[in-house]
Design a protein around this motif. Sequence first.
Motif: not given
Lengths: 97, 349
Positions: B294-322
Amino acid sequence: MARLEYLKNVVTLNLDADKCIGCERCAEVCPHGVFTVEDRNARIIDRDLCMECGACQNNCPVEAISVGKGAGCAQAVITGALRGTEPTCDCSNNCCG
Amino acid sequence: MAKEAIREISFITRNGRRIPKVPAELNWADTFGRWKARWAIGRMKYAVEPGIYAVGNPDADSGVYVSANYKMSFDCLRSSLAGRDGWILVLDTKGINVWCAAGKGTFGTQELARRIEETGLSEFVRHRTLVVPQLGAPGVSAHQLKAQSGFSVVYGPVRAQDLPAFLDAGMRATEQMRRVHFPIEDRIVLIPVELVSWGKYVAPVAAVFFFLAGLNPKGYSGALAISAGTQNVLLLLAGFLAAAVFGPVLLPWLPGRSFSVKGLWIGMAMLVLGGLLLGRRIDVLGDSFSVAAWVLMVPALTSFVALNFTGASTYTSLSGVKREVRIAVPIQLACAALGIALWLVGLFV
């Protein structure tokens, strides 16, 4: 509030100031205030604020601006990578609300 | 696509064309529809018929306002025109909002020129000016539209709510009206969609953890699934909820520019919090294998979910997300895979 700024030195935005006719469309359409126009000539104030939406390029009548337009969406990038295509946003998930 | 009917509709006739007239006031059905869309209920079908609409009693000199056929976009626009006479030209954006549709090009020069032609707009307005929302600019090229259709584009404010002030100032936008921000209220309204859309994936994964937790060296124990399984499901849900709620809420204050790093902090905070709460009773999680898992899985999960919030945000660039996806996703996957492996080993030792 802390400012929201994305990664440094990644965006593909370029402005050819020699072509610029100072129409101010870029400054008008940019949602993040990336451009300013002084003495009938556009200038990039802060490139890192650019989100590559493509509005400036699309509305520059003399094609002085180039940018690799796209949506900064991780899901689209991941979906594209899985399908072996360009970033694919089907908007059935988080974005586009 | 099924279209939402607009209640209280009437019709006016201009140049022999029957044009639907819509009220500027939103009713309970519009409000309920908006709420449903925010919870991702029928959101991809929340559309109105493309074409021309009247608000108030427009004439040949009234303004023309362009919108997408996502009903929430259309409703925002018509309610901001309260007390005014105008024409709303709705483009077929497949039920997607102005900004996203402009990014794809469905809210674009071609569709706009076609819709001007099809509605016969130039026959019932005398002027040749369109007010296009600024966030339509990634799809619309003002000079190309002018060449194609003869109509000039005036870019209106980013937010429809600023339209009255923009119009009262003689179609002039302040700098503030031209900027996209991402204030806390805008981030909070996105949380329900985050929860629902990710919930679809998280629920089956949680079920798998629950049932697998019953496995043990002696075979399978239903009681173990209920006791240990429930604990594991709670850990998974806590990680997911923390990322989906605190990611958007705390976005500006989470350290780092990268969304996956921001998400990582949420996972780390959870581990610290979990450690403090459980303390020496950390063995309630089971053996050291599942603790490590769980020490490995929890941060992996929270990091991934947050990364996917880029699409809903209003300021991230495609180059940055790539760049971020290229670096972060392999690490997240490796942590998750190692975590799952440790967790499975833990069942049998």
